[in-house]
Design a protein around this motif. Sequence first.
Motif, mmCIF file in Angstrom:
data_model
loop_
_atom_site.group_PDB
_atom_site.id
_atom_site.type_symbol
_atom_site.label_atom_id
_atom_site.label_comp_id
_atom_site.label_asym_id
_atom_site.label_seq_id
_atom_site.Cartn_x
_atom_site.Cartn_y
_atom_site.Cartn_z
ATOM 1 N N ASN A 1 -7.050 -4.098 4.526
ATOM 2 C CA ASN A 1 -6.455 -4.211 3.193
ATOM 3 C C ASN A 1 -4.973 -3.334 3.480
ATOM 4 O OD1 ASN A 1 -6.573 -1.082 2.922
ATOM 5 N ND2 ASN A 1 -8.934 -1.573 3.074
ATOM 6 N N LEU A 2 -4.160 -3.664 2.232
ATOM 7 C CA LEU A 2 -2.693 -3.180 2.302
ATOM 8 C C LEU A 2 -2.574 -1.677 2.548
ATOM 9 C CD1 LEU A 2 -1.293 -5.295 -0.732
ATOM 10 C CD2 LEU A 2 -0.996 -5.612 1.893
ATOM 11 N N ILE A 3 -3.342 -0.777 2.062
ATOM 12 C CA ILE A 3 -3.280 0.517 2.212
ATOM 13 C C ILE A 3 -3.699 1.091 3.861
ATOM 14 C CG2 ILE A 3 -4.173 2.731 1.655
ATOM 15 C CD1 ILE A 3 -4.428 1.867 -1.097
ATOM 16 N N SER A 4 -4.660 0.402 4.263
ATOM 17 C CA SER A 4 -4.942 0.789 5.442
ATOM 18 C C SER A 4 -3.972 0.372 6.692
ATOM 19 C CB SER A 4 -6.414 0.300 5.959
ATOM 20 O OG SER A 4 -6.499 -1.181 5.815
ATOM 21 N N SER A 5 -3.703 -0.872 6.313
ATOM 22 C CA SER A 5 -2.242 -1.497 7.289
ATOM 23 C C SER A 5 -1.125 -0.670 7.119
ATOM 24 C CB SER A 5 -2.247 -3.130 6.897
ATOM 25 O OG SER A 5 -3.303 -3.859 6.844
ATOM 26 N N THR A 6 -0.928 -0.253 5.835
ATOM 27 C CA THR A 6 0.566 0.689 5.901
ATOM 28 C C THR A 6 0.097 1.863 6.335
ATOM 29 O OG1 THR A 6 0.753 -0.619 3.522
ATOM 30 C CG2 THR A 6 2.118 1.361 3.932
ATOM 31 N N GLU A 7 -0.874 2.390 6.234
ATOM 32 C CA GLU A 7 -1.044 3.966 6.841
ATOM 33 C C GLU A 7 -1.125 3.824 8.533
ATOM 34 O OE1 GLU A 7 -1.982 7.635 7.135
ATOM 35 O OE2 GLU A 7 -1.142 6.626 5.495
ATOM 36 N N LYS A 8 -1.618 2.336 9.184
ATOM 37 C CA LYS A 8 -1.288 2.424 10.487
ATOM 38 C C LYS A 8 0.214 2.522 11.010
ATOM 39 C CE LYS A 8 -5.528 -0.594 11.164
ATOM 40 N NZ LYS A 8 -6.191 -1.879 11.593
ATOM 41 N N LEU A 9 0.885 1.619 10.283
ATOM 42 C CA LEU A 9 2.389 1.777 10.283
ATOM 43 C C LEU A 9 2.919 3.210 10.389
ATOM 44 C CD1 LEU A 9 3.750 -1.224 8.230
ATOM 45 C CD2 LEU A 9 3.424 -1.035 10.821
ATOM 46 N N ARG A 10 2.497 4.088 9.465
ATOM 47 C CA ARG A 10 2.934 5.455 9.520
ATOM 48 C C ARG A 10 2.375 6.093 10.771
ATOM 49 N NH1 ARG A 10 1.222 10.248 8.268
ATOM 50 N NH2 ARG A 10 -0.913 9.739 7.973
ATOM 51 N N LYS A 11 1.153 5.861 11.074
ATOM 52 C CA LYS A 11 0.623 6.503 12.370
ATOM 53 C C LYS A 11 1.307 5.849 13.471
ATOM 54 C CE LYS A 11 -3.964 7.372 10.606
ATOM 55 N NZ LYS A 11 -5.567 6.957 10.729
ATOM 56 N N LEU A 12 1.953 4.886 13.532
ATOM 57 C CA LEU A 12 2.588 4.340 14.605
ATOM 58 C C LEU A 12 3.959 5.034 14.859
ATOM 59 C CD1 LEU A 12 1.643 0.525 14.564
ATOM 60 C CD2 LEU A 12 0.828 2.428 16.270
ATOM 61 N N GLY A 13 4.403 5.842 13.886
ATOM 62 C CA GLY A 13 5.703 6.352 14.124
ATOM 63 C C GLY A 13 6.680 6.358 13.049
ATOM 64 N N ILE A 14 6.412 5.290 12.085
ATOM 65 C CA ILE A 14 7.574 5.042 11.049
ATOM 66 C C ILE A 14 7.813 6.270 10.283
ATOM 67 C CG2 ILE A 14 7.095 2.604 10.994
ATOM 68 C CD1 ILE A 14 5.831 3.159 8.207
ATOM 69 N N LYS A 15 9.085 6.370 9.897
ATOM 70 C CA LYS A 15 9.538 7.880 9.159
ATOM 71 C C LYS A 15 9.266 7.389 7.674
ATOM 72 C CE LYS A 15 12.965 9.338 12.345
ATOM 73 N NZ LYS A 15 14.589 9.908 12.556
ATOM 74 N N ALA A 16 8.548 8.354 7.154
ATOM 75 C CA ALA A 16 8.375 8.238 5.417
ATOM 76 C C ALA A 16 8.468 9.244 5.076
ATOM 77 C CB ALA A 16 6.633 7.602 5.212
ATOM 78 N N GLY A 17 9.270 9.450 3.647
ATOM 79 C CA GLY A 17 9.368 10.357 2.944
ATOM 80 C C GLY A 17 8.190 11.061 2.194
ATOM 81 N N LYS A 18 7.335 9.910 1.647
ATOM 82 C CA LYS A 18 6.248 10.194 0.889
ATOM 83 C C LYS A 18 4.973 9.865 1.622
ATOM 84 C CE LYS A 18 8.687 9.605 -3.478
ATOM 85 N NZ LYS A 18 8.968 9.029 -4.731
ATOM 86 N N GLN A 19 3.831 10.219 1.124
ATOM 87 C CA GLN A 19 2.477 9.686 1.544
ATOM 88 C C GLN A 19 1.540 9.400 0.624
ATOM 89 O OE1 GLN A 19 0.770 12.988 3.950
ATOM 90 N NE2 GLN A 19 -0.907 11.724 4.652
ATOM 91 N N LEU A 20 0.720 8.426 0.936
ATOM 92 C CA LEU A 20 -0.085 7.878 -0.193
ATOM 93 C C LEU A 20 -1.192 8.890 -0.686
ATOM 94 C CD1 LEU A 20 -0.943 4.468 1.494
ATOM 95 C CD2 LEU A 20 0.318 4.949 -0.696
ATOM 96 N N GLN A 21 -1.686 8.674 -1.779
ATOM 97 C CA GLN A 21 -2.796 9.934 -2.315
ATOM 98 C C GLN A 21 -4.079 9.888 -1.119
ATOM 99 O OE1 GLN A 21 -3.751 8.619 -6.268
ATOM 100 N NE2 GLN A 21 -1.566 8.898 -7.172
ATOM 101 N N ARG A 22 -4.581 10.959 -1.220
ATOM 102 C CA ARG A 22 -5.550 11.237 -0.148
ATOM 103 C C ARG A 22 -6.771 10.435 -0.521
ATOM 104 N NH1 ARG A 22 -6.346 14.732 4.070
ATOM 105 N NH2 ARG A 22 -8.498 15.192 4.588
ATOM 106 N N ASP A 23 -7.206 10.573 -1.691
ATOM 107 C CA ASP A 23 -8.604 9.879 -2.244
ATOM 108 C C ASP A 23 -8.363 8.151 -1.997
ATOM 109 O OD1 ASP A 23 -6.607 9.820 -4.187
ATOM 110 O OD2 ASP A 23 -7.887 9.989 -5.970
ATOM 111 N N LEU A 24 -7.285 7.869 -2.345
ATOM 112 C CA LEU A 24 -6.868 6.422 -2.400
ATOM 113 C C LEU A 24 -6.968 5.869 -0.816
ATOM 114 C CD1 LEU A 24 -6.345 3.888 -4.164
ATOM 115 C CD2 LEU A 24 -3.928 4.353 -4.192
#
Length: 363
Positions: free
Chosen positions: A317-340
Amino acid sequence: MADARKNLSDQFQNLANTILEEKSRRFTEQNHDHLQQLLNPLNERIHGFSELVQQTYEKEAKERLTIENELKRLQTLNTQLHHDAKALTTALTGTQNKTQGNWGEMILESVLENSGLQKGREYIVQASSVRHEADGTQRRFQPDVLINLPDNKQIVIDSKVSLTAYVRYTQSTGAEAERELANHVASIRAHIKSLAAKDYTDLEGVKTLDFVFMFVPVEPAYLLALQHDPNLFQECFDKRIMLTGPSTLLATLRTVANIWRNEQQNQNALAIAEAGSKLYDKFVGFVESMDGINKALGQAQSQFQTAYGRLVSGRGNLISSTEKLRKLGIKAGKQLQRDLLEKAMSENEDHAVLPTAQDQEDN
């Protein structure tokens, strides 16, 4: 013995005097107390009666003053009524014909105000109109009152009636009264002839009925003329004139007011029916719009569920895929909601543990 007797006699006399004085003193005190007990209530009652008499006197004095003022006011009013009656008599005797005519119009106006008709809409005062004569000239007429009817017709009322002979009749007796009564009937008959010659039914802009109301402002004068000459009413009817007094005219005008009231109710019923038809059409359109909104909301809900499923449900799903990108090291100023994020990751892991049918075929 003589001295002893004398001493005893003196002592007895002194004792008797002492006892008598003591008894007299006690008797006086007791009588004083008894008299006080008797006289005090009487004194209070006399004092109360005196105050009541004083209040009554003052009240009577005020009432006498009030009565005196009322008598003076009645005297002034009586004098004023005398002058008014004299002025009215002078106006009715013919010395002031214009005043007599104005007085008759005032009585007619009073009858119109009590009829329930509205001035300017259901009746018109002093309406001016013209008639084109055969020689090409124009003749102007001014009926006293025009009564409008719902069927686009009008009733003409004329109030210019001379009551000079009637006033002289009320002030005379015997043969003179009979003569003045005959003059009164003759005056009304002359006015009938004059009114018939005007022919109000042929005026420009005036759509009258086939008769005209001739108003006599004094009820006894109207009734006296009819009683003295029974043929007078038929003569008026033959000339298309209705002879009326205040009571008969008021009854006729109230009938006209009732006709207007029924006409307005009918017009209101038609307006209500038309408004109801438009309201029903609007309501049908509103129901159709609500049904369209409901369908649109259903479609929007379905699209929302599909989009939301792609966002958080299923493997990759889009959220898990996007979160993988953040873990791979992309710079993000905001973070998704924890429960979501937890829900999306859980959905991704569940689909990863349970192989699909396609995966089994590949194995």
